[in-house]
Design an enzyme around this catalytic site. Structure first.
Site, mmCIF file in Angstrom:
data_model
loop_
_atom_site.group_PDB
_atom_site.id
_atom_site.type_symbol
_atom_site.label_atom_id
_atom_site.label_comp_id
_atom_site.label_asym_id
_atom_site.label_seq_id
_atom_site.Cartn_x
_atom_site.Cartn_y
_atom_site.Cartn_z
ATOM 1 C CB ALA A 285 -1.093 0.477 1.351
ATOM 2 C CB ALA A 286 3.638 2.424 1.760
ATOM 3 N N PRO A 287 3.026 4.634 -0.592
ATOM 4 C CG PRO A 287 3.342 6.597 -2.079
ATOM 5 C CD PRO A 287 3.931 5.297 -1.933
ATOM 6 C CE LYS A 290 -1.160 2.001 -7.826
ATOM 7 N NZ LYS A 290 -0.318 2.737 -7.183
ATOM 8 C CB CYS A 404 5.036 2.613 -11.891
ATOM 9 S SG CYS A 404 6.128 2.176 -10.112
#
EC number: 2.1.1.176
Length: 450
Positions: A285-287, A290, A404
């Protein structure tokens, strides 16, 4: 938590606006840029953290800082192109030069070619001065000679030996192996789009916190704070900020009306299709961008478990959720590659895995200089995380795998391996590659568990 846009500032024409030819501060800016470039090569640091810390440490004001950053990012972005130029005018060979002298020459060519506000005489003379400042006074004549030879040749760039990949590598300052990979995967037209998008100032996209404000209302609020922004939908809630913006300095940021998030990441979050009342897992999850967007889609109803390998980064997600008023987000530390039965099962799972990052080169130009071998082991790690993520998903649930980067080995092939090894347990609902035209480069695959 400050979701600060990471990436280079605008480089073209910045000197003419912010820096005068006869300003006595020029040496400081050039010296700072040289320091940052040397630190990047020796320590492999992050570009934005490196230049920002040195600008602050050296006490540069806004004009000096802007010029130093423009020099630093342009050399970093254009390094292969600059080295191609230097190789034609440096008889000794670049490999024989000390690092400070090489960085001085790179900064000199940068100013002669890309810094419109610096005249040729100043570019050469200040490069000579920089050699002395860096403790390389004996090389000042050599630096002067190389740069003046380039000027006498009317800044001519010699033709590139080789084929299409070699030519594009020099033109867009991208390693040949990466250019070849994009040409093979996407064809020349799409590869050119990727390469063009990898240079220059990255856009700043914002995500309206739809629990507190509509996208149009946020546009109006930002205008009142002196920031020009426009709707950039789809997805709903996406805005494009114009000009030079420091989002975290705005009162509207402090009030939790938005977070900074590229349009591709917002589209990825929307692809998950999370609904109010559902139970959702974000395994990396970080940062937190999303997770925040997904929680807003869920209207802050249900539960969103945000995991990260490190507790410090998990706290970062929780802090951002608090600023935005997203109470359904519960962040904790955990290894995404190791199944944790205590988490239970979920309606939807987002698997946005660690990757080579070649889709965000314009934000972090140092990424493209990674050795090819350094990313070859990533698909195995990514598959392990993806396979582990499937165990959390309820029957009929939705799983999104995303990166990404723009390498099929980390994208389509990882997904295909899951399909092959799970005997038809999943099917692809949608799969898309964003090649960086109006977003970061991104890959999104939406999978349904049968």
């Amino acid at each position: 938590m400050k979701e600060k846009p990471d990436g280079p500032p605008e480089r073209k024409n910045i000197v003419g606006r912010l820096y005068k030819k006869d300003d006595c501060m020029k040496k400081d800016a050039r010296y700072t840029a040289a320091q940052a470039l040397l630190r990047m090569e020796s320590a492999g640091a992050y570009s934005n953290l490196t230049i920002d810390s040195l600008i602050e440490k050296n006490g540069l004001d806004a004009r000096e800082g802007a010029f130093a950053a423009a020099l630093f990012y342009t050399v970093l972005e254009r390094r292969l192109t600059i080295d191609h130029v230097l190789a034609a005018y440096c008889a000794r060979g670049l490999a024989s030069l000390s690092k400070p002298v090489l960085q001085t020459l790179r900064l000199g060519v940068c100013q002669l070619v890309w810094m419109d506000g610096v005249d040729d005489y100043a570019a050469v003379s200040e490069s000579v001065n920089l050699t002395r400042a860096l403790g390389c006074a004996k090389a000042s004549g050599f630096v002067n000679g190389v740069l003046r030879a380039f000027l006498r040749a009317d800044k001519a760039v010699l033709p590139v030996k080789g084929g299409t990949a070699e030519r594009l590598s020099v033109e867009y300052s991208c390693p040949v192996w990466l250019v070849e990979a994009w040409l093979s995967a996407y064809g020349e037209a799409a590869a050119l789009r990727v390469l063009r998008a990898s240079l220059g100032r990255p856009p700043i996209y914002l995500r309206a916190n739809t629990l507190r404000v509509s996208a149009q209302q946020l546009c109006e609020r930002l205008a009142a704070e002196g920031v020009a922004a426009q709707l950039a939908e789809p997805p709903a809630g996406c805005l494009l900020a114009r000009g030079r913006v420091e989002p975290e300095s705005l009162a509207s940021f402090g009030e939790g009306l938005f977070h900074v998030q590229d349009r591709a990441s917002q589209l990825c979050a929307a692809a998950l299709g999370a609904l109010p009342g559902e139970r959702v897992l974000d395994v990396c999850a970080a940062p937190g961008g999303k997770s925040f967007t997904i929680a807003e889609h869920m209207e802050n109803s249900g539960e969103l478990v945000a995991r990260d390998l490190h507790q410090k980064r998990a706290r970062m997600v929780q802090c951002g959720a608090k600023r935005l008023g997203l109470s359904i987000i519960h962040a904790s530390a955990g290894d995404a590659a190791v199944y944790d039965a205590s988490l239970g099962s979920f309606d939807r799972v987002l698997c946005d895995v660690p990757c080579s990052g070649f889709g965000v080169i314009r934000r972090k130009p140092e990424i493209k200089y990674k050795p090819q071998k350094s990313v070859e082991g990533l698909p195995e790690i990514q598959y392990k995380i993806l396979k582990t993520s499937t165990h959390y998903l309820k029957s009929g649930g939705t799983l999104v795998y995303s990166t990404c980067t723009l390498l099929p080995a980390e994208n389509e092939r990882v997904v295909q391996r899951l399909l092959d090894e799970t005997n038809g347990a999943f099917n692809i609902v949608e799969q898309r590659v964003y090649t960086g035209e109006d977003t970061d480069g991104f890959f999104v695959s939406v999978l349904k568990k049968r």
